[in-house]
Design an enzyme around this catalytic site. Structure first.
Site, mmCIF file in Angstrom:
data_model
loop_
_atom_site.group_PDB
_atom_site.id
_atom_site.type_symbol
_atom_site.label_atom_id
_atom_site.label_comp_id
_atom_site.label_asym_id
_atom_site.label_seq_id
_atom_site.Cartn_x
_atom_site.Cartn_y
_atom_site.Cartn_z
ATOM 1 N N ASN A 269 -11.702 -6.093 -40.746
ATOM 2 C CA ASN A 269 -11.769 -5.188 -39.602
ATOM 3 C C ASN A 269 -13.150 -5.154 -38.947
ATOM 4 O O ASN A 269 -13.453 -4.233 -38.187
ATOM 5 C CB ASN A 269 -11.335 -3.771 -39.996
ATOM 6 C CG ASN A 269 -9.889 -3.724 -40.441
ATOM 7 O OD1 ASN A 269 -9.031 -4.365 -39.846
ATOM 8 N ND2 ASN A 269 -9.612 -2.978 -41.506
ATOM 9 N N GLU A 309 -10.538 0.726 -26.767
ATOM 10 C CA GLU A 309 -10.039 -0.428 -27.503
ATOM 11 C C GLU A 309 -8.518 -0.401 -27.537
ATOM 12 O O GLU A 309 -7.905 0.652 -27.724
ATOM 13 C CB GLU A 309 -10.618 -0.433 -28.920
ATOM 14 C CG GLU A 309 -12.135 -0.501 -28.939
ATOM 15 C CD GLU A 309 -12.679 -0.883 -30.296
ATOM 16 O OE1 GLU A 309 -11.873 -1.113 -31.224
ATOM 17 O OE2 GLU A 309 -13.908 -0.964 -30.428
ATOM 18 N N GLU A 322 -8.535 3.372 -29.857
ATOM 19 C CA GLU A 322 -9.545 4.412 -29.950
ATOM 20 C C GLU A 322 -10.528 4.243 -28.805
ATOM 21 O O GLU A 322 -10.536 3.225 -28.114
ATOM 22 C CB GLU A 322 -10.302 4.320 -31.276
ATOM 23 C CG GLU A 322 -11.075 3.012 -31.446
ATOM 24 C CD GLU A 322 -11.788 2.927 -32.775
ATOM 25 O OE1 GLU A 322 -11.576 3.813 -33.622
ATOM 26 O OE2 GLU A 322 -12.561 1.975 -32.964
#
Length: 716
Positions: A269, A309, A322
């Protein structure tokens, strides 16, 4: 403690670097690149009334980045630093520097009270937070406001609304923004996570145990990195791309969206390579995503720079993830394709200036840009590396083509306490392919010694046929390197180029050595230097190839590798880092010379390090009769994979464990790494405990040898 330094300018850097190698040369490079035609406005621009002095509440490359723009605008800068950063580049660049405590971030960069004290001591009128640390802490913003200090970022209310990932999703949904289906609330515990997954069929299911473990690790990492262990659970999107929209808004109701960035190349991530714009997004989708992002920002009265995002599926359906209420790490590539300086815009907005731009001016990308995040880490296991940069040479290019945002110089220390980023390497081109090839070239010429780094992975990804075709998703690395990245795979042509380079290096060194022996007063013979060399060249644990090197009168070499002959025109001064050659008319073949070996060289080619063995025919014949050194048996010990801190230990002496069982968790640089049993066995000794610091390759746990396990005493 206040420490005042004379400001480092382009002029003083040029003088400091003129007499030899000096860290200031790197600072000069930053200033030269800051003037790039693609990066920012003319130096003669009227910036209007802003601030006399700002404090940068951050460190490393982002602190240096903010200082570049501040200096361009005529604003004095104040750096803050921990004890570990006393000699850091951002401290040298600032007009003033203030120590804020010991190395751990919890005792320095995350201490809002110490930052506020530094603001008062320095008399700074505003604070730029960079990213990370306190950049999205609305309590910090409120404290600054109470003390009459301007925060160069959004207001506390908007930050609070968007900073909570769970609440921001609710707000986005209410504002008409497309969101990912899922559980709109806090996941209470691992059992709750399993229940949500079962009820909503949100993801491809493996088993409940994996779900619980993912919840535990994610909660622990969130708590460690952000001080908040709450999680949310959302629907799994098939083959998603991670695409984000950059926003800039002022305090007069004007908000604009800029062209998208794609951040799909990720590991754990964490973004690895970004590009702008995205090959997947058409004009209509860009407009729809941008307008939704603007609507969300206006819904919470957001101003300054911010980023929405999204996940985008293969059909261009997009879903809000987010909003990051700060400057993004990857902002340079947006600056490349818009010509804007986003830090300048943030400072102007904080000074209550209006944005002097229209959506039509900034909504369409101009060219293409890539960013490669160069980290001090193992490219196979993504484990951080620490140490001192013993050699550091950044790549260069024509003005506007290559940009290095960094906070280090040769001799800098990569510390256990902070993010292991070395540099954000960016390239620009009129088209995606031009920008991509420039990134290949820049990575080939980026010399880093002293720490392990991820350039091998970056170089392989940038050149990967799938990446070149733009067929990306967030699963790219997992799919293309399922067992981890093992290094570049050499084609026959690549092998010829690498072996030719090693053979020519051997020949040039041989000529140098013989020339020295034949010098005045030497004991050497006066025979002429050889013009040909018959060698055996290869990699360890692989068959060596017959290589014949012939020097010609025009300075080129004819090299035959197992019968395949090429003409090589090399540019290499003995013992220097970069060997560049034209091979059969193909220019730009770059090999890095890292270290000499007893019989050969350690070279870097296509990003990957190779120990290339070069032997004469006699040496090769003798080597066939030598015994191999026995390899060290490490099957009964567990070594720490990196320097860090032990978070937990799951076993004790006498425990019997299955293969794959969790033994311990080590944390370093905001990442937690689970150490698992490599085999079935019985624990003989546990040498670490939670909270203890460990070095890389330090023995943590010992097993009974497999032959002795059955005879070991049973645990009580």
């Amino acid at each position: 403690m206040l420490r005042v330094r004379a400001p480092i300018t382009a002029a003083t850097c040029a003088v400091a670097g003129a007499s030899g190698s000096h860290p200031a040369r790197a600072v000069l490079r930053l200033f030269v690149q800051a003037g790039s035609r693609r990066l920012m406005a003319s130096e003669s621009a009227d910036y209007g009334k802003t601030f006399d002095k700002i404090l940068i509440a951050n460190r490393g490359e982002i602190a240096c980045r903010v200082m570049k723009t501040a200096k361009k605008m005529g604003i004095k800068t104040v750096a803050v630093y921990s004890d570990a950063d006393a000699h850091a580049l951002h401290v040298r660049m600032a007009d003033e520097a203030i120590n804020i405590g010991p190395p751990p971030t919890s005792q320095s960069y995350l201490r809002a009270d110490k930052i506020l004290e530094a603001v008062k001591t320095s008399g700074a009128q505003a604070v730029h937070p960079g990213y990370g640390f306190l950049s999205e802490n609305y309590h910090f913003v409120e404290e600054l406001e109470k003390n009459g200090v301007t925060f160069i970022g959004p207001n506390a209310k908007a930050m609070f609304a968007m900073g909570d990932k769970i609440e921001s999703k609710k707000i986005a949904k209410a504002a008409g923004v497309s969101t990912i289906p899922g559980f709109n609330g806090v996941v209470e515990n691992s059992d709750h996570a399993v229940q949500i997954d079962t009820d909503c069929t949100l993801a491809p299911r493996r088993n409940d145990t994996e779900c619980r473990e993912a919840f535990r690790l994610s909660s622990a990492e969130a708590k460690s990195s952000f001080g908040d262990d709450r999680l949310l659970v959302e629907k799994f999107i098939e083959d998603p791309r991670h695409i984000e929209i950059q926003l800039i808004g002022d305090q007069h109701g004007n908000t604009l969206y800029l062209p998208e960035r794609e951040c799909s190349i990720q590991r754990r991530n964490q973004k690895v390579i970004e590009e702008a714009p995205s090959i997947h997004i058409d004009a209509a989708t860009r407009k729809a995503m941008g307008e939704q992002a603007v609507a969300l920002a206006k819904n919470v009265d957001y101003y300054s720079a911010g980023t929405c995002e999204f996940l985008v599926d293969p059909k261009r359906n997009f879903y809000f993830l987010e909003m990051n209420t700060r400057l993004q790490v990857e902002h340079p590539i947006t600056e490349y394709i818009t010509g804007l300086d986003l830090v300048e815009q943030m400072i102007r907005v904080a000074a209550k200036q209006k944005i002097n731009l229209t959506q039509e001016q900034v909504g369409t990308p101009k060219g293409w840009a890539f960013e490669s995040r160069v980290y001090a880490e193992d490219p196979e296991k993504y484990l951080p590396s620490i140490g001192r940069l013993t050699k550091y040479i950044e790549p260069t290019g024509t003005e506007g083509e290559v940009r290095c945002d960094t906070g280090i110089v040769e001799g800098s220390e990569i510390s256990i306490y902070y993010d292991p980023m070395i540099c954000k390497l960016c390239t620009y081109g009129e088209t995606r392919e031009i920008a991509r090839h420039r990134m290949e070239r820049a990575l080939d010429r980026y010399v880093i010694k002293g720490v392990t780094h991820n350039i091998p992975l970056l170089r392989d990804v940038i050149s990967h046929p799938r990446f070149a075709a733009g067929k990306l998703s967030t699963k790219f690395l997992a799919e293309e390197y399922p067992g981890g990245f093992k290094g570049a795979k050499l084609s026959e042509t690549d092998e010829v180029k690498l072996f030719s380079a090693a053979a020519i290096m051997h020949a040039k060194r041989d000529i140098r050595n013989r020339t020295w022996l034949q010098g005045a007063g030497s004991m050497g013979s006066s025979s002429p230097s050889p013009k040909s060399w018959s060698l055996r060249v290869g990699l360890p644990d692989a068959a060596h190839k017959a290589v014949l090197v012939q020097a010609t009168e025009d300075g080129t070499f004819r090299v035959s590798v197992d019968g395949r002959t090429v003409t090589v025109d090399p540019e290499w001064t003995l013992e220097t880092s970069l060997y560049e050659a034209t091979v059969d008319g193909e220019p730009g073949v770059v090999v890095q010379y890292l270290d000499p070996l007893p019989l050969g060289f350690r070279l870097q080619y296509l990003g990957t390090k190779f120990d290339v063995q070069v032997r004469s025919e006699a040496q090769a014949d003798l080597a066939r009769h030598m015994r191999e050194r026995p390899k060290l048996d490490l099957t009964s010990v567990i070594l720490s994979p990196m320097p860090g801190s032990v978070v937990s230990v799951a076993v004790k002496e006498g425990d019997e464990v299955a293969e794959g069982s969790e033994l311990a968790v080590v944390e370093a640089m905001k990442m937690q790494n689970v150490i698992r049993a490599p085999r079935v066995g019985k624990i003989k000794k546990v040498s670490v405990k939670p909270g203890q610091s460990v070095a890389g390759d330090e023995i943590m746990i010992e097993f009974f040898p497999t032959t002795a396990a059955a005879d070991a005493p049973a645990s009580a």
